[in-house]
Scaffold this motif. Sequence first.
Motif, short mmCIF file in Angstrom:
data_model
loop_
_atom_site.label_atom_id
_atom_site.label_comp_id
_atom_site.label_asym_id
_atom_site.label_seq_id
_atom_site.Cartn_x
_atom_site.Cartn_y
_atom_site.Cartn_z
N LEU A 194 0.83 -1.21 0.00
CA LEU A 194 0.00 0.00 0.00
C LEU A 194 0.87 1.26 0.00
O LEU A 194 0.55 2.24 -0.67
CB LEU A 194 -0.94 0.00 1.21
N VAL B 186 -7.71 2.86 0.53
CA VAL B 186 -7.43 1.59 -0.16
C VAL B 186 -7.08 0.61 0.95
O VAL B 186 -6.27 0.93 1.83
CB VAL B 186 -6.26 1.70 -1.16
N GLU B 187 -7.68 -0.58 0.90
CA GLU B 187 -7.46 -1.52 2.00
C GLU B 187 -7.47 -2.97 1.52
O GLU B 187 -8.18 -3.33 0.58
CB GLU B 187 -8.52 -1.33 3.09
N PHE B 188 -6.63 -3.77 2.17
CA PHE B 188 -6.67 -5.22 2.01
C PHE B 188 -7.58 -5.77 3.10
O PHE B 188 -7.60 -5.27 4.24
CB PHE B 188 -5.28 -5.83 2.18
N VAL C 142 -9.18 -6.48 -2.30
CA VAL C 142 -8.80 -5.07 -2.21
C VAL C 142 -10.05 -4.24 -2.41
O VAL C 142 -10.81 -4.46 -3.37
CB VAL C 142 -7.76 -4.68 -3.29
N SER D 291 -11.40 -0.14 -2.54
CA SER D 291 -10.95 1.26 -2.61
C SER D 291 -12.14 2.19 -2.74
O SER D 291 -13.18 1.85 -3.29
CB SER D 291 -9.99 1.47 -3.79
N HIS E 56 -5.94 -0.76 -8.43
CA HIS E 56 -6.11 -2.22 -8.33
C HIS E 56 -5.13 -2.96 -9.24
O HIS E 56 -4.62 -4.02 -8.87
CB HIS E 56 -7.55 -2.60 -8.65
N LEU F 139 -1.61 -3.10 -7.57
CA LEU F 139 -1.53 -4.05 -6.46
C LEU F 139 -1.60 -5.49 -6.95
O LEU F 139 -0.86 -6.36 -6.46
CB LEU F 139 -2.65 -3.76 -5.46
#
Length: 467
Positions: free
Chosen positions: A171, A226-228, A248, A250, A315, A318
């Motif tokens: 990230l 933005v997060e896992f 993921v 966002s 996306h 990542l």
Amino acid sequence: MNGKHIQKLGFEKRAIKLALDAANLREDAGASRSEVLDELQAVQNNPTGYLSGGVYAELAAELHEQDQQVVSRQSAKLRDTPLPYRVWGEDLIDPGAHDQMDVAMRLPISRAGALMPDAHVGYGLPIGGVLATENAVIPYGVGVDIGCSMMLSVLPMAPGALGTEEARSLLMKHTRFGAGVAFEKRDRQDHEVLHDPAWKEQPLLRHLHPKAAEQIGTSGSGNHFVEFGTLTLKEADLGLEAGEYLAVLSHSGSRGFGAQVAGHFTGLAQKMHPTLDRTAQKLAWLPLDTHEGEAYWQAMNLAGRYALANHEQIHGRLARALGVKPGAQISNSHNLAWKQRHGGRELIVHRKGATPAEEGRLGLIPGSMADPGFVVRGRGVEAALNSASHGAGRQLGRKAAANTLAKKDVQSYLQGRGITLIGGGIDEAPQAYKRIEDVIARQNDLVDIVAQFQPRVVRMDTGSEDI
């Protein structure tokens, strides 16, 4: 011929001088007074017929402008009472949001509306407000962050396959946040939206293109993230088997590009309706059959495409870094206007912080930085204008959150849910938001739950006071 003769015909203001000047020219050319008066009466009755040229063209232009101003003043008059509209989650919504929606439903262009359970006070239309208008678009009915949207990528990996530190590192390397930020020049990527012909069709868009190209693939501040996390699919759906997946999620928008478009066209709309009631000035509209309305519609949709392009790059970066391709991907805008049929006619449906929820349509409703989000499938409820909430919705404003929430309590909340936070301010603390479970429960007739997403490693811009 003198001014008194002109006044008797009903001319006023600047038109008297223009009429007198034209009359004197006609008399100098040999026309009689009665002929000139008849001609002036004809110009007054149909000014558009004399705009193309001739001795009366300037007078005709002035009379036409006066007519337009009269029409504008008349059309800008609010209804005495608001049109009725449905409300979901009445017990969760503060009175200020109701007041704003009431004003919106008094606009002469309004035809239908709805208030979602995450609704709270915004600028003009409340956040969580849905408004249908006829032949008109309201820039502040769409919002400042035009095209603000969600995207979810479900990755072909088990949630535990990505460690916390690796997730944090990815990230930090592949996302950027904050006003004016951009990737370093060597790391920027091209996207087809930057070559859209619309950029060249308006001076404003040409001016904004370089900055948009610089900021492509980045996110703003506030509640963008933005997060896992872990996506739980209890039944086979989305082209996937039931189970748990690394995903993921966002939340991002159109950056400064969309904000400048909103500000520019709101100014034009307010000039177009100078007599609009003070309470409704931020709801000034642009008729779609005007040059200004067409220009905003083009710019708005370009901003929407640009916002989704930002998600695609986030996306994509990542997924490539992990060496995988998403098994499923879902996205939706929640700050936009759409042409939609309602009650047998085409209307312009503004969703300002509301998720499109036509029957069968997939959408995303996030919680907070620590609380779950949901993949939903719309049920196509006409009374809600085929909409649902766009998130949990604030219960504390930013200043109130910063002034009342204790940092240790927020940190304890995050730790209790196993959340690793990068950035994030106390104004975005989970306690500043309504409980997402309550919001979802109030709209179970609008959407069906498909899957649940639990955040684990979250990146946001830094806030006014870091957590």
